[in-house]
Design a protein around this motif. Structure first.
Motif, PDB file in Angstrom:
ATOM      1  N   SER A  27     -50.120  19.583  10.082  1.00 47.87           N
ATOM      2  CA  SER A  27     -50.391  20.565  11.139  1.00 47.87           C
ATOM      3  C   SER A  27     -51.813  20.392  11.661  1.00 47.87           C
ATOM      4  N   GLY A  28     -52.768  20.143  10.769  1.00 45.25           N
ATOM      5  CA  GLY A  28     -54.160  19.911  11.187  1.00 45.25           C
ATOM      6  C   GLY A  28     -54.287  18.670  12.051  1.00 45.25           C
ATOM      7  N   LEU A  29     -53.563  17.588  11.671  1.00 41.22           N
ATOM      8  CA  LEU A  29     -53.597  16.362  12.468  1.00 41.22           C
ATOM      9  C   LEU A  29     -52.926  16.551  13.824  1.00 41.22           C
ATOM     10  N   ALA A  30     -51.828  17.323  13.851  1.00 44.00           N
ATOM     11  CA  ALA A  30     -51.133  17.562  15.117  1.00 44.00           C
ATOM     12  C   ALA A  30     -51.981  18.414  16.050  1.00 44.00           C
ATOM     13  N   ASP A  31     -52.654  19.434  15.522  1.00 36.71           N
ATOM     14  CA  ASP A  31     -53.515  20.294  16.355  1.00 36.71           C
ATOM     15  C   ASP A  31     -54.731  19.529  16.869  1.00 36.71           C
ATOM     16  N   ALA A  32     -55.219  18.550  16.112  1.00 34.84           N
ATOM     17  CA  ALA A  32     -56.370  17.744  16.538  1.00 34.84           C
ATOM     18  C   ALA A  32     -55.968  16.704  17.571  1.00 34.84           C
ATOM     19  N   GLY A  33     -54.666  16.450  17.745  1.00 38.23           N
ATOM     20  CA  GLY A  33     -54.193  15.496  18.739  1.00 38.23           C
ATOM     21  C   GLY A  33     -54.151  14.067  18.243  1.00 38.23           C
ATOM     22  N   ILE A  34     -54.242  13.835  16.963  1.00 36.11           N
ATOM     23  CA  ILE A  34     -54.235  12.482  16.412  1.00 36.11           C
ATOM     24  C   ILE A  34     -52.824  11.882  16.445  1.00 36.11           C
ATOM     25  N   LEU A  35     -51.804  12.718  16.385  1.00 37.56           N
ATOM     26  CA  LEU A  35     -50.427  12.224  16.276  1.00 37.56           C
ATOM     27  C   LEU A  35     -49.738  11.990  17.617  1.00 37.56           C
ATOM     28  N   SER A  36     -50.370  12.104  18.723  1.00 38.47           N
ATOM     29  CA  SER A  36     -49.875  11.896  20.088  1.00 38.47           C
ATOM     30  C   SER A  36     -49.521  13.230  20.740  1.00 38.47           C
ATOM     31  N   GLU A  37     -48.993  13.156  21.962  1.00 37.55           N
ATOM     32  CA  GLU A  37     -48.682  14.384  22.711  1.00 37.55           C
ATOM     33  C   GLU A  37     -47.537  15.153  22.047  1.00 37.55           C
ATOM     34  N   LYS A  38     -46.493  14.445  21.685  1.00 35.17           N
ATOM     35  CA  LYS A  38     -45.365  15.067  20.984  1.00 35.17           C
ATOM     36  C   LYS A  38     -45.446  14.615  19.531  1.00 35.17           C
TER      37      LYS A  38
END
Length: 131
Positions: A27-38
């Motif tokens: 969740s932290g990586l997704a909120d930081a935008g590291i995992l791409s737009e989706k």
């Protein structure tokens, strides 16, 4: 154990005990935008160092969503049930064993033949008569 990769498998995001333990980090990586737009990740699960399953987990609405994977039924062996026969009474090898069971060992001794003869001779010497 689960191992988590990016969807194109170029980046390893770590190994975790289970996917639930990895949700905070992901969740932290997704909120930081590291995992791409989706945000989506490839999850590989292992049991005893053997791969069990692979699936893609997606992140939307603040939650991680995993596909529903039907559980593989275990191979059930056709076992025959063993029926135990109830013993309603104890079985003895001889009638003598049945008689001796209720008495202590010191009462169950059988006397040797010469000693029994001595008892008879003693009774004759004493001349015990039934009155």
């Amino acid at each position: 154990m689960v191992e988590i990769f990016s969807t194109d498998r170029t980046m390893s995001l770590g190994c975790f005990v289970n996917f639930k333990a990895a949700k905070g980090t992901l969740s932290g990586l997704a909120d930081a935008g590291i995992l791409s737009e989706k945000p989506a990740v490839m999850v590989c699960s292992y049991k005893n160092d053997e791969p069990q399953q692979e699936y893609v987990a997606t992140y939307s609405g603040g939650k991680w969503h995993t596909p529903r994977i039907p559980k593989v039924p275990h191979a059930v062996e056709n076992r025959t049930k063993r029926r135990h026969r109830k013993r309603l009474r104890k079985e003895y090898p001889t009638p003598e064993h049945c008689f001796r069971e209720g008495f202590p060992n010191w009462m169950n001794r059988s006397y040797p033949v010469p000693y029994a003869d001595n008892l008879r001779s003693c009774n004759r010497k004493c001349r015990i008569h039934a009155v």
